[in-house]
Design a protein around this motif. Sequence first.
Motif, PDB file in Angstrom:
ATOM      1  N   UNK A  77       6.857   2.441   7.320  1.00 34.66           N
ATOM      2  CA  UNK A  77       8.098   2.832   6.519  1.00 34.66           C
ATOM      3  C   UNK A  77       8.686   4.117   6.878  1.00 34.66           C
ATOM      4  N   UNK A  78       7.971   4.976   7.588  1.00 33.12           N
ATOM      5  CA  UNK A  78       8.450   6.300   7.851  1.00 33.12           C
ATOM      6  C   UNK A  78       8.571   7.239   6.579  1.00 33.12           C
ATOM      7  N   UNK A  79       7.932   7.147   5.408  1.00 36.90           N
ATOM      8  CA  UNK A  79       7.794   7.758   4.253  1.00 36.90           C
ATOM      9  C   UNK A  79       6.648   7.882   3.652  1.00 36.90           C
ATOM     10  N   UNK A  80       6.598   8.688   2.780  1.00 32.26           N
ATOM     11  CA  UNK A  80       5.218   8.701   1.807  1.00 32.26           C
ATOM     12  C   UNK A  80       5.125   7.311   0.893  1.00 32.26           C
ATOM     13  N   UNK A  81       3.988   6.972   0.862  1.00 32.99           N
ATOM     14  CA  UNK A  81       3.624   5.882   0.080  1.00 32.99           C
ATOM     15  C   UNK A  81       3.836   6.074  -1.535  1.00 32.99           C
ATOM     16  N   UNK A  82       4.946   5.150  -2.093  1.00 35.03           N
ATOM     17  CA  UNK A  82       5.264   5.438  -3.450  1.00 35.03           C
ATOM     18  C   UNK A  82       4.250   5.059  -4.445  1.00 35.03           C
ATOM     19  N   UNK A  83       4.208   5.962  -5.333  1.00 35.04           N
ATOM     20  CA  UNK A  83       2.852   5.715  -6.372  1.00 35.04           C
ATOM     21  C   UNK A  83       2.666   4.316  -6.891  1.00 35.04           C
TER      22      UNK A  83
ATOM     23  N   UNK B  79       7.263  -5.925 -12.011  1.00 37.73           N
ATOM     24  CA  UNK B  79       8.827  -5.512 -11.691  1.00 37.73           C
ATOM     25  C   UNK B  79       8.725  -4.186 -11.556  1.00 37.73           C
ATOM     26  N   UNK B  80      10.113  -3.584 -11.325  1.00 35.93           N
ATOM     27  CA  UNK B  80      10.118  -2.172 -11.170  1.00 35.93           C
ATOM     28  C   UNK B  80      10.683  -1.987  -9.871  1.00 35.93           C
ATOM     29  N   UNK B  81      11.309  -0.733  -9.901  1.00 31.75           N
ATOM     30  CA  UNK B  81      12.089  -0.311  -8.484  1.00 31.75           C
ATOM     31  C   UNK B  81      11.129   0.670  -7.756  1.00 31.75           C
ATOM     32  N   UNK B  82      11.434   0.579  -6.446  1.00 29.29           N
ATOM     33  CA  UNK B  82      10.714   1.631  -5.709  1.00 29.29           C
ATOM     34  C   UNK B  82      11.494   2.898  -5.374  1.00 29.29           C
TER      35      UNK B  82
ATOM     36  N   UNK C 281      -6.126   5.638   9.617  1.00 32.10           N
ATOM     37  CA  UNK C 281      -7.335   5.597   9.100  1.00 32.10           C
ATOM     38  C   UNK C 281      -7.458   4.945   7.782  1.00 32.10           C
ATOM     39  N   UNK C 282      -6.152   4.602   7.243  1.00 37.14           N
ATOM     40  CA  UNK C 282      -6.370   4.245   5.616  1.00 37.14           C
ATOM     41  C   UNK C 282      -4.816   3.316   5.138  1.00 37.14           C
ATOM     42  N   UNK C 283      -4.748   2.829   4.156  1.00 34.77           N
ATOM     43  CA  UNK C 283      -3.741   2.362   3.770  1.00 34.77           C
ATOM     44  C   UNK C 283      -2.458   3.111   3.777  1.00 34.77           C
ATOM     45  N   UNK C 284      -2.610   4.221   3.259  1.00 35.35           N
ATOM     46  CA  UNK C 284      -1.292   5.175   3.194  1.00 35.35           C
ATOM     47  C   UNK C 284      -0.921   5.453   4.512  1.00 35.35           C
ATOM     48  N   UNK C 285      -1.958   5.664   5.586  1.00 35.69           N
ATOM     49  CA  UNK C 285      -1.264   5.782   6.783  1.00 35.69           C
ATOM     50  C   UNK C 285      -0.499   4.683   7.611  1.00 35.69           C
ATOM     51  N   UNK C 286      -1.082   3.491   7.167  1.00 34.82           N
ATOM     52  CA  UNK C 286      -0.364   2.157   7.530  1.00 34.82           C
ATOM     53  C   UNK C 286       0.971   2.266   6.995  1.00 34.82           C
ATOM     54  N   UNK C 287       1.026   2.448   5.607  1.00 37.87           N
ATOM     55  CA  UNK C 287       2.619   2.682   5.126  1.00 37.87           C
ATOM     56  C   UNK C 287       3.318   3.740   5.886  1.00 37.87           C
TER      57      UNK C 287
END
Length: 78
Positions: free
Chosen positions: A38-44, A75-78, A28-34
Amino acid sequence: MSITVRFFASVRERLGKAQEIIDSADINNVADVWKQSARTALPDNLLAAVNMEFARPDQPVRDGDEVAFFPPVTGGAL
């Protein structure tokens, strides 16, 4: 529904893929695509775009859209 998903920079390296096409009626949305890709929740701190425009996690997606994910610009880590 068919969505082209692209991954850039460290996101691509982390997932081990640059692109995929997902087909699912449950998206339904971008978070669902991720979540499906990726098989995990969308990082903030992850950035997303739908059809080359910045998008929020709750932005709806439609059949034929391109959704891209990339790390924070500074930059930054996931």
